[in-house]
Design an enzyme around this catalytic site. Structure first.
Site, short mmCIF file in Angstrom:
data_model
loop_
_atom_site.label_atom_id
_atom_site.label_comp_id
_atom_site.label_asym_id
_atom_site.label_seq_id
_atom_site.Cartn_x
_atom_site.Cartn_y
_atom_site.Cartn_z
N MET A 93 -10.26 -8.58 13.26
CA MET A 93 -11.71 -8.55 13.08
C MET A 93 -12.40 -9.88 13.37
SD MET A 93 -12.17 -5.48 12.54
CE MET A 93 -10.65 -5.06 13.34
N CYS A 152 -15.10 -1.86 14.19
CA CYS A 152 -13.75 -2.37 13.97
C CYS A 152 -13.11 -2.96 15.23
CB CYS A 152 -12.92 -1.21 13.43
SG CYS A 152 -11.22 -1.53 13.17
N MET A 153 -13.13 -2.23 16.34
CA MET A 153 -12.45 -2.76 17.52
C MET A 153 -13.11 -2.41 18.84
SD MET A 153 -11.09 0.38 17.23
CE MET A 153 -11.59 0.86 18.63
N LYS A 179 0.83 -1.21 0.00
CA LYS A 179 0.00 0.00 0.00
C LYS A 179 0.86 1.26 0.00
CE LYS A 179 -2.83 -1.36 3.37
NZ LYS A 179 -2.51 -2.79 3.46
N GLY A 238 -7.38 -1.70 12.63
CA GLY A 238 -7.50 -1.59 11.18
C GLY A 238 -7.38 -0.19 10.64
N GLN A 239 -7.47 0.81 11.50
CA GLN A 239 -7.44 2.19 11.03
C GLN A 239 -6.28 2.94 11.67
OE1 GLN A 239 -11.39 3.98 10.12
NE2 GLN A 239 -11.98 2.75 11.87
#
Lengths: 773, 80
Positions: free
Chosen positions: A358, A173-174, A84, A395-396
Site C-alpha cells: 500500500m 488497494c492495488m 490470523k 491485500g485481499q
C-alpha cells in the site's frame, strides 16, 4: 473433552508442525493424529484473509468448522499459517451474524422474506433505470468476491443493466499496480512467483510491512536468510515496524519521496554504467508522459496522459537531476545510502527482488512509483527470472483473481480487456451472447467517484457486496451523508452489521468462505478452488445467487442460463475461462482446480508457467528470445522504461496542520475489522485504534504513552489514545493510525485525493494537527 | 480449550537460549527438532485469548524471527 482425546489432538498438532518443517512424524504421533481426526471431515481451501493465498485444511463436524491446519501440500505456505489462521473459523460464528434480509423502516430495520427483498431490489433498479438511465446504477464490489461472484456481477452490470459503474474496493488497494503493469508490460500482474522468496538473495521492501501484513511470505524470506547468510533484506519505509526490526537495513524516507529515491537509484545505475546494455537494447523502450498531473480532489476530475517515446540518451538526461545529493535533500536518505542501494540493486552477483504494497499503491503518484521500480529491474535486466523481479503484493484474497483478472473495474473486461476497445466489447459480446453495442463503451464511475456520485445524485441506486466502503473510503463522512440523502437506495450484502449496513436501505445476509463453493486468485497468479463445506446460518445466501435472482426478476435471467448438465459454479467458470484461452492468461479446466492446491496461470499444454516472459519457462516466448515481453504488442514486445519525476503530495503539512497522517493495518485486525472484531480474543488484544507518534515529537508536545490526543484535518477531528514507543514508530513529523476501528473513524479525516492514472486514493499522506487533550 | 501447533523460526546462534525460555513458559510443550530446523511447540490452553497472548509472547522473544501456526483445534469452544 476427555483427557485421552486432548492428548490425541496435541499429537495431531505436533505432527502437523513437524510435517510443515519437513521432519518425519513418529508412529505414536501419527496414531494420535489419526485418532484426533475421528468425526472430522477435512477439505482444502485458501485462507479467507489477505492476498497471500495460504492453503488451509478445514475440519468440519456436524456442519460447523471446528479445526484448521496449514496445508502441508500447499506450495504457498507449505503447512504454515499466520496468527490470523487462529481466527479463520471463528469469524464465521460471531454472535451478531446476519441471518435474514432486513428492510429499513425509518431508523429501524425489519425482517422481510427473500422474495420481498429481491422484488424490492429489482423494482428499485428498474425505477432508477427508467427515470435516470442505467448509468445511475452502481455496484461496489470487492477483491473478496470469489471469481464466480465477480464474474456474475460484472456480466450483470455490463451486459445486463448497461452500466459500467461497477468497481471493487481493490481500487483502494492495488489499482496503481494494475495501471503500471498494463502501461509497462501490456499485461497485468507479476511475472514471478513466491518461489522468488526462497531463490533470491537481496530483497527490497518498499512501503510494505510484510512481517505484519504478509507474515507467511516474510517467514519464507527470513527462512531463506537463515539458510543463506548472504541474504539481505532492505526495508524502505516511513515508519519503523516489526519488518524494519527484522531487516538488515532500515532506510527511512520522508513521505512521498519514494519517487525521488527510486529515481536516485536509477540515476546511480545510469551514471556509473551499472545497467545491462544488452538487455535494455533487446527488451525495452523509453517513454515519458505528462507532468503536474493533479490530484483528483475535485468531483468529475478527468485526466488523459500524453505519452511520448524517447530514447535512452534522453532518459539519461532526464534522470540526471536525481543526484544522490538532491535525493538526500528531498527524502532525508543519506546520499551514501542511495549509492549503496543502487549498487546492491545492480550487483551482477546478486539476485534481486522488490516487493511493495500500500505504501506504493495508495499514493497520488501510485502508477508512477510502481513504474520507477520496474525501471530499476529493467535497467539491470533483473526480471522474470527465478529469484529476480518486481512483485506487487496484494491485500485481499482475490484482488488478482476477481478484481483484476475477471475485470470488475469500471473500465475493464476479463483478461486485460477494456470497455473502451470495440474489439474487446465484441469478444465479450460473443461469449456473453449479447449485442456488443449493449456493453457501454465509456468507463463507469471508479470507486471514489462512485461514492461522490451517490452524494451528488448521479448514482441513485448502489449495491455493495463483500466490503465496507462507508468505513473504508477516504473522506468518508461526505459519502455516509450522501447515502442517506433522499432519492438514494443502498443495498448492502454482508455477513455482519457494519458501518455500511448502517447507511443501507436494505441489508442482505451473506454466506461466507466455506459456506459456499468458490475460487480466489492470489498475488502470484495462483487460482485456488474450494468446495462448500459448512452450512450458512439462518437464511444467508451467497452473493452470486442474490445477483442472479435479481437479474431474473428484471428479465435478464437469460444471461445466467448456464448449461444444466454441469454444476452451476463449474458452468460459470467454464464460460469465464473462454475469455482467457489463447491470451497468455490461460486458465486451467475446472477439474484441475478441484484437485490441485491452486494452479498458476498461464496454464498452457497442461502446465503452469512459473516465470512469465522467460523462454525457459514460458512457451509463449519466441524461441531464441530469452526474455520477451510478448504482451506489450504496441512496442514490438518490449517493456517501457518511463521517466516519471518526483512531484509533491496533494496536501503536505503546513503551519496549521504540521504533521503527516498515514493510515494502515495492524496484525490482529484485517481491514475494517468487520470479521476480526467479531473474535472476542482479537478484539480484546487490540480493542481500539491508537495513534502512533514519534517519541521525539511526543516529547516536544509533552504527550506520554496512552495520553488522550486529538487529531484534526481539514475534514474532521478524532480523539484517541497516543501510542509512544510501542509497536510502530513513525518518522519524525508523521503519525500513524490503523483504520480497523469502527468507533474511531479515521477515514473521516483522510483526503480523497488519488492517482490521476489509477484513480487509487492516497491514504498515506494528508496534513494533520495533533493536540494533547 | 483450544490446542495449537506452532513452528518457530529462530536465530541459530540463540537457539538454546530460546529453547530454555520456551521451556519456562506454562502450557507450551516443545517437540524435539534437530539443529538447523525451526522449533516445534504445542500450546494447550484454556481459551483462545490465552492462545493468542502466548503466540505473541513467543513472537517477542529475542532471537525469534517469526512464529507460524500449523494446526488449530477448537472443537470444545466452537459454540462460544
Amino acid at each position: 473433552m476427555d483427557i485421552r482425546r486432548r492428548e490425541f489432538i496435541k499429537g495431531a498438532a505436533a505432527a502437523a508442525a513437524l510435517t510443515a518443517v519437513g521432519l518425519p512424524v513418529n508412529a505414536m504421533l501419527a496414531q494420535q493424529a489419526e485418532a484426533a481426526n475421528m468425526g472430522i471431515t477435512w477439505d482444502k481451501a485458501p485462507c479467507r484473509f489477505c492476498g497471500t493465498g495460504c492453503g488451509v485444511l478445514v475440519g468440519v463436524k456436524n456442519g460447523k468448522v471446528v479445526a484448521t491446519k496449514g496445508d502441508a501440500e500447499a506450495p504457498v505456505n507449505k503447512g504454515l499459517n499466520c496468527i490470523k489462521g487462529y481466527f479463520l473459523a471463528k469469524i464465521m460464528y460471531g454472535e451478531d451474524r446476519l441471518t435474514k434480509p432486513l428492510l429499513r423502516k425509518g431508523d429501524k430495520f425489519e425482517e422481510i422474506s427473500w422474495d420481498e427483498a429481491l422484488d424490492k431490489i429489482a423494482a428499485e433498479m428498474q425505477k432508477v433505470i427508467k427515470e435516470s438511465g442505467p448509468q445511475a446504477i452502481g455496484m461496489f464490489g470487492s477483491g473478496q468476491w470469489t471469481i464466480h461472484e465477480g464474474y456474475v456481477a460484472s456480466k450483470f452490470m455490463k451486459a445486463g443493466v448497461g452500466s459500467n459503474s461497477i468497481d471493487p474496493n481493490a481500487r483502494f488497494c492495488m489499482a496503481s499496480a494494475v495501471a503500471a503493469f498494463m502501461k509497462t508490460f501490456g499485461s497485468d500482474e507479476p511475472m514471478g512467483n513466491y518461489d522468488d522468496l526462497d531463490l533470491g538473495d537481496t530483497y527490497f521492501l518498499w512501503g510494505a510491512n510484510m512481517s505484519e501484513c504478509h507474515p507467511i511470505l516474510f517467514s519464507r524470506m527470513t527462512a531463506n536468510r537463515v539458510k543463506n547468510p548472504n541474504v539481505k533484506i532492505i526495508d524502505f519505509a516511513t515508519r519503523y515496524s516489526r519488518t524494519s526490526k527484522e531487516a538488515d537495513h532500515y532506510v527511512e524516507f520522508k513521505p512521498q519521496t519514494d519517487l525521488a529515491l527510486a529515481n536516485g537509484i536509477a540515476h546511480v545505475i545510469v551514471r556509473d554504467k551499472l545497467y545491462n546494455e544488452d538487455f535494455i537494447k533487446a527488451n525495452t523502450i523509453f517513454k515519458t508522459g505528462k507532468t503536474n498531473i493533479g490530484y483528483g480532489v475535485e468531483d468529475n476530475f478527468s485526466f488523459t496522459d500524453k505519452e511520448e517515446v524517447i530514447d535512452f540518451d534522453t532518459y539519461k538526461k532526464m534522470i540526471k537531476e536525481y543526484t544522490p545529493k538532491k535525493v538526500e535533500e528531498l527524502s532525508g536518505v543519506p546520499a551514501k545510502a542511495v549509492e549503496e542501494m543502487a549498487k546492491l540493486y545492480a550487483d551482477p552477483k546478486r539476485k534481486v527482488c522488490s516487493y511493495w504494497t500500500m505504501g506504493f499503491n495508495q499514493h497520488v503518484r501510485g502508477t508512477w512509483v510502481n513504474q520507477l521500480v520496474y525501471n530499476i529491474h529493467l535497467l539491470t535486466g533483473k526480471i522474470a527470472q527465478p529469484g529476480q523481479g518486481p512483485f506487487s503484493l496484494t491485500g485481499q484474497p482475490s484482488a488478482c483473481g476477481t478484481a483484476r483478472e475477471v475485470g470488475t473495474f469500471a473500465h475493464r473486461l476479463p483478461s486485460d480487456m477494456v470497455v473502451m476497445n470495440p474489439e474487446h466489447r465484441k469478444i465479450a459480446g460473443k461469449i456473453w451472447n449479447v449485442d456488443p453495442e449493449s456493453i457501454p463503451a465509456k468507463p463507469g464511475f471508479h470507486a471514489t467517484e462512485m461514492l461522490r456520485a451517490l452524494d451528488r445524485g448521479d448514482i441513485k441506486f448502489l449495491w455493495v457486496q463483500v466490503n465496507n466502503p462507508f468505513q473504508a473510503a477516504p473522506n468518508v463522512d461526505r459519502f455516509r451523508k450522501g447515502a442517506r440523502k433522499k432519492g438514494r437506495f443502498v443495498v448492502v450484502s454482508d455477513a455482519y452489521p457494519t458501518r455500511s449496513t448502517e447507511v443501507a436501505d436494505l441489508i442482505l445476509p451473506t454466506a461466507m468462505w466455506v459456506e459456499k463453493e468458490g475460487m480466489f486468485g492470489n498475488a502470484e497468479r495462483r487460482t485456488q478452488h474450494w468446495n462448500k463445506m459448512a452450512d450458512a446460518p439462518g437464511e444467508s445466501k451467497e452473493d452470486l445467487w442474490q445477483i442472479i435472482e435479481v437479474a431474473k426478476r428484471m428479465g435478464m435471467g437469460k444471461l445466467f442460463d448456464f448449461p444444466k448438465d454441469k454444476p452451476l459454479h463449474q458452468a460459470i467458470f467454464e464460460e469465464y475461462r473462454q475469455f482467457t484461452l489463447g491470451t497468455g492468461k490461460d486458465l486451467a479446466p475446472y477439474e484441475v482446480y478441484k484437485k490441485e492446491r491452486g494452479v498458476i496461470w498461464p496454464y498452457i499444454n497442461g502446465k503452469s508457467v512459473p516465470w512469465r516472459y522467460n523462454e525457459k519457462y514460458d512457451p509463449l516466448v519466441a524461441k531464441g528470445s530469452g526474455i520477451q515481453f510478448y504482451k506489450a504488442k504496441k512496442y514490438d514486445k518490449k517493456a517501457a522504461i518511463y521517466f516519471r519525476p518526483y512531484e509533491p503530495a496533494a496536501e503536505p503539512p503546513d503551519a496549521s496542520y504540521p504533521f503527516w497522517l498515514c493510515t494502515g493495518r495492524v496484525l490482529e485486525h484485517w481491514h475494517t475489522g468487520t470479521m476480526t472484531a467479531r473474535v472476542p480474543e482479537l478484539h480484546r488484544a487490540v480493542p481500539e485504534a491508537v495513534c502512533e507518534l514519534n517519541p521525539e515529537d511526543a516529547k516536544k508536545m509533552k504527550v506520554k504513552n496512552r495520553d488522550k490526543i486529538r487529531l484534526t484535518t481539514r475534514r474532521g477531528s478524532l480523539e484517541l489514545l497516543a501510542s509512544v514507543g510501542e509497536r510502530g514508530i513513525p518518522g519524525k513529523g508523521s503519525v500513524f493510525v490503523p483504520f480497523f476501528d469502527e468507533n474511531k473513524m479515521i477515514n473521516n479525516l483522510t483526503l480523497d485525493a488519488f492517482c490521476p492514472i489509477s484513480k487509487e486514493p492516497d491514504y498515506k499522506k494528508c496534513a494533520v494537527k495533533v493536540e494533547k487533550v | 480449550m483450544p490446542v495449537s501447533g506452532l513452528v518457530i523460526q529462530v536465530d541459530p546462534a540463540r537457539r538454546n537460549a530460546i529453547i530454555s525460555t520456551l521451556n519456562n513458559l506454562d502450557n507450551v510443550e516443545l517437540t524435539d527438532t534437530p539443529d538447523g530446523k525451526p522449533l516445534v511447540a504445542v500450546l494447550d490452553v484454556e481459551s483462545m485469548r490465552e492462545e493468542e497472548a502466548l503466540f505473541k509472547e513467543i513472537n517477542d522473544i529475542s532471537g525469534v524471527h517469526n512464529v507460524t501456526l500449523s494446526y488449530h483445534n477448537f472443537e470444545d469452544i466452537s459454540d462460544d
